[in-house]
Design a protein around this motif. Structure first.
Motif, PDB file in Angstrom:
ATOM      1  N   THR A  31       0.864  -1.179   0.000  1.00  0.00           N
ATOM      2  CA  THR A  31       0.000   0.000   0.000  1.00  0.00           C
ATOM      3  C   THR A  31       0.900   1.227   0.000  1.00  0.00           C
ATOM      4  O   THR A  31       1.799   1.325   0.828  1.00  0.00           O
ATOM      5  CB  THR A  31      -0.887  -0.011   1.255  1.00  0.00           C
ATOM      6  OG1 THR A  31      -1.647  -1.230   1.264  1.00  0.00           O
ATOM      7  CG2 THR A  31      -1.841   1.169   1.268  1.00  0.00           C
ATOM      8  N   HIS A  32       0.670   2.140  -0.953  1.00  0.00           N
ATOM      9  CA  HIS A  32       1.604   3.254  -1.138  1.00  0.00           C
ATOM     10  C   HIS A  32       1.017   4.582  -0.683  1.00  0.00           C
ATOM     11  O   HIS A  32      -0.188   4.693  -0.462  1.00  0.00           O
ATOM     12  CB  HIS A  32       1.990   3.358  -2.614  1.00  0.00           C
ATOM     13  CG  HIS A  32       2.749   2.162  -3.112  1.00  0.00           C
ATOM     14  ND1 HIS A  32       2.836   1.824  -4.437  1.00  0.00           N
ATOM     15  CD2 HIS A  32       3.453   1.209  -2.444  1.00  0.00           C
ATOM     16  CE1 HIS A  32       3.565   0.732  -4.579  1.00  0.00           C
ATOM     17  NE2 HIS A  32       3.936   0.330  -3.379  1.00  0.00           N
ATOM     18  N   VAL A  33       1.887   5.578  -0.569  1.00  0.00           N
ATOM     19  CA  VAL A  33       1.466   6.943  -0.278  1.00  0.00           C
ATOM     20  C   VAL A  33       1.993   7.825  -1.408  1.00  0.00           C
ATOM     21  O   VAL A  33       3.203   7.909  -1.602  1.00  0.00           O
ATOM     22  CB  VAL A  33       2.032   7.447   1.063  1.00  0.00           C
ATOM     23  CG1 VAL A  33       1.650   8.918   1.279  1.00  0.00           C
ATOM     24  CG2 VAL A  33       1.504   6.604   2.211  1.00  0.00           C
ATOM     25  N   GLY A  34       1.083   8.433  -2.144  1.00  0.00           N
ATOM     26  CA  GLY A  34       1.508   9.204  -3.306  1.00  0.00           C
ATOM     27  C   GLY A  34       1.240  10.689  -3.200  1.00  0.00           C
ATOM     28  O   GLY A  34       1.606  11.453  -4.082  1.00  0.00           O
ATOM     29  N   CYS A  35       0.522  11.104  -2.151  1.00  0.00           N
ATOM     30  CA  CYS A  35       0.188  12.525  -2.066  1.00  0.00           C
ATOM     31  C   CYS A  35      -0.128  12.862  -0.620  1.00  0.00           C
ATOM     32  O   CYS A  35      -0.192  11.976   0.232  1.00  0.00           O
ATOM     33  CB  CYS A  35      -1.040  12.851  -2.935  1.00  0.00           C
ATOM     34  SG  CYS A  35      -2.597  12.221  -2.252  1.00  0.00           S
ATOM     35  N   ASP A  36      -0.318  14.148  -0.342  1.00  0.00           N
ATOM     36  CA  ASP A  36      -0.769  14.521   0.996  1.00  0.00           C
ATOM     37  C   ASP A  36      -2.075  15.304   0.930  1.00  0.00           C
ATOM     38  O   ASP A  36      -2.408  16.072   1.807  1.00  0.00           O
ATOM     39  CB  ASP A  36       0.323  15.303   1.744  1.00  0.00           C
ATOM     40  CG  ASP A  36       0.731  16.563   1.003  1.00  0.00           C
ATOM     41  OD1 ASP A  36       0.099  16.884  -0.024  1.00  0.00           O
ATOM     42  OD2 ASP A  36       1.674  17.239   1.460  1.00  0.00           O
TER      43      ASP A  36
END
Ligand code: FAD
Ligand code: FES
Ligand code: FES
Lengths: 150, 246
Positions: A31-36
């Motif tokens: 599971t990724h984090v691509g933005c805030d």
């Protein structure tokens, strides 16, 4: 909470986001984090069968819930039909967006087992992909949905 | 909440959590409303559709009760953000934490809805008044919103590219005793358009508001659109909304 079928519990800071809990505590880094700004969809997982952005939910809000991540889809060493379809139809380039898109697509198929191309494109509103231009992603989801209908 | 020095209620978290992540708000406590059954559910009685504050946009979109009574509301909810936003974000959060470009406030104002809190009932006309001072008191909870069921209604927005928030959105509600027109996205707060309401009350057709000019003064101007462009869009989406009422 139950993650990919296994009960897990941990003492965590109340401010911990679900995505931090999955990635940092449980080491489920698919599971990724691509933005805030809660807009990219790289972090999408399923909570009680609904696709949600795990970057915009506290881990404590998922207490007692069933959480499924991309790691929970393959069974007995065999890819899920939706994953298989992404491989067969080149729905993946760099792969950063892929896990979120697969988790989002499964929620679409739950509601619409035979989605039209238009429904697939509309559904992907919350999933950004910088590589593929979406064409093969749309094909992959249509094929994955077909394979899931059997 | 009474014990918290600076508490916030947490509903879907899709406005509040991004604020906290950017350190733009520093509450002392968060109180999750997720477990309160009284804040959920949808029902029609006595010509009113009542929706609990913790009902998500997806639940409104997929509700047979809403589809049968006010389909325009189900369509509005279906057009908010993206599927994952709709699975979490709630009606109450959209009302209590509503920005000038939110979709739901147009429906509340365009239908003349009533906001039920733990302390009182507030008419939409008294709630969306565009002051920076919050209408809700400290610790006041929105319980539900009651929408009068109209003869016809429609909502049309011109969505911004990145988020789907409207650059301009118009909700038209036609009742036996008159027409309400609410404009969102274009001004500092959702507002009614009395000239359009009068014109449509005599002749409910897109042509009836064809020539009406929207004053540019006071409209929002930002990187997405100038005030002049927004004024033009308001006219366009208003005519489309009337046409969509059929
Ligand atoms: C990517 C993205 C796209 C979006 N696109 C759109 C769009 O196109 N159109 C649109 O209109 N909106 C859009 N939204 C906003 C969304 O629809 C909700 O308005 C927003 O998330 C607030 O609802 P929530 O349930 O998440 O509230 P929260 O974020 O939990 O709360 C918001 C505020 O309201 C208060 N609050 C919440 N519930 C209550 C209650 N019952 N009583 C009293 N106070 C309460 C909270 O304390 C907080 O201050 C978008 C959001 C995101 C992240
Ligand atoms: S990380 Fe971008 S939406 Fe969650
Ligand atoms: S494959 Fe690279 S972002 Fe989608």
């Amino acid at each position: 909470m139950i993650v990919n079928g296994k009960p897990v519990s941990a003492a965590i800071d109340a401010r911990t986001l679900l995505v931090q809990f999955l990635r940092e505590t449980l080491r489920l880094t698919g599971t990724h984090v691509g933005c805030d700004t809660s807009q990219c969809g790289a972090c999408v997982v399923q909570v009680d069968g609904r696709s949600v952005k795990s970057c915009t939910m506290l881990a404590v809000q998922a207490e007692g819930a069933q959480v499924t991540t991309i790691e929970g889809l393959a069974q007995g060493g065999r890819l899920h039909p939706m994953q298989e379809a992404f491989r067969d139809h080149h729905g993946v380039q760099c792969g950063f967006c892929t896990s979120g898109i697969v988790m989002s697509a499964l929620d679409l198929v739950r509601r619409f087992p035979d989605p039209s191309e238009h429904q697939i494109r509309e559904w992907l509103e919350g999933n950004l992909c910088r590589c593929t231009g979406y064409h093969n992603i749309v094909k992959s989801i249509a094929a994955g949905a077909k394979a899931m209908r059997g | 909440m009474a014990k918290a020095t600076d508490g916030r209620y947490l509903a879907g978290g899709h406005a509040l959590l991004p604020l906290l992540k950017h350190r733009l708000d520093h509450p002392s406590d968060l109180i999750d409303l997720g477990a309160i059954a009284e804040l959920k559910g949808m029902a029609v009685a006595g010509g009113m559709l009542t929706i609990g504050a913790m009902t998500t946009h997806a639940e409104v979109t997929n509700s047979d009760v809403v589809r049968a009574s006010i389909p325009a509301l189900a369509d509005l909810a279906a057009g908010i953000g993206d599927p994952q936003v709709r699975n979490r974000a709630t009606l109450g959060g959209s009302v209590a934490g509503s920005g000038p470009t939110a979709d739901y406030p147009a429906a509340l104002l365009g239908l003349g809805a009533t906001i039920h809190t733990d302390r009182r009932q507030i008419e939409a006309d008294d709630f969306f008044i565009g002051t920076s001072k919050p209408v809700l008191g400290k610790g006041e909870i929105v319980i539900a919103v009651a929408f009068p069921v109209p003869e016809k209604a429609a909502y049309v927005k011109f969505p911004g590219l990145a988020s789907r928030y409207p650059l301009a959105g118009v909700f038209v509600g036609k009742f036996l005793n008159g027409v309400r027109v609410a404009v969102t996205g274009a001004g500092p707060c959702v507002f009614r358009h009395p000239d359009m309401e009068r014109a449509l009350a005599t002749d409910f057709a897109p042509g009836a508001i064809e020539g009406l000019r929207i004053p540019v003064a006071g409209l929002r101007s930002d990187l997405h659109a100038s005030a002049e462009y927004r004024a033009h869009l308001v006219g366009v989406v208003a005519r489309r909304a009337v046409a969509a009422c059929g």
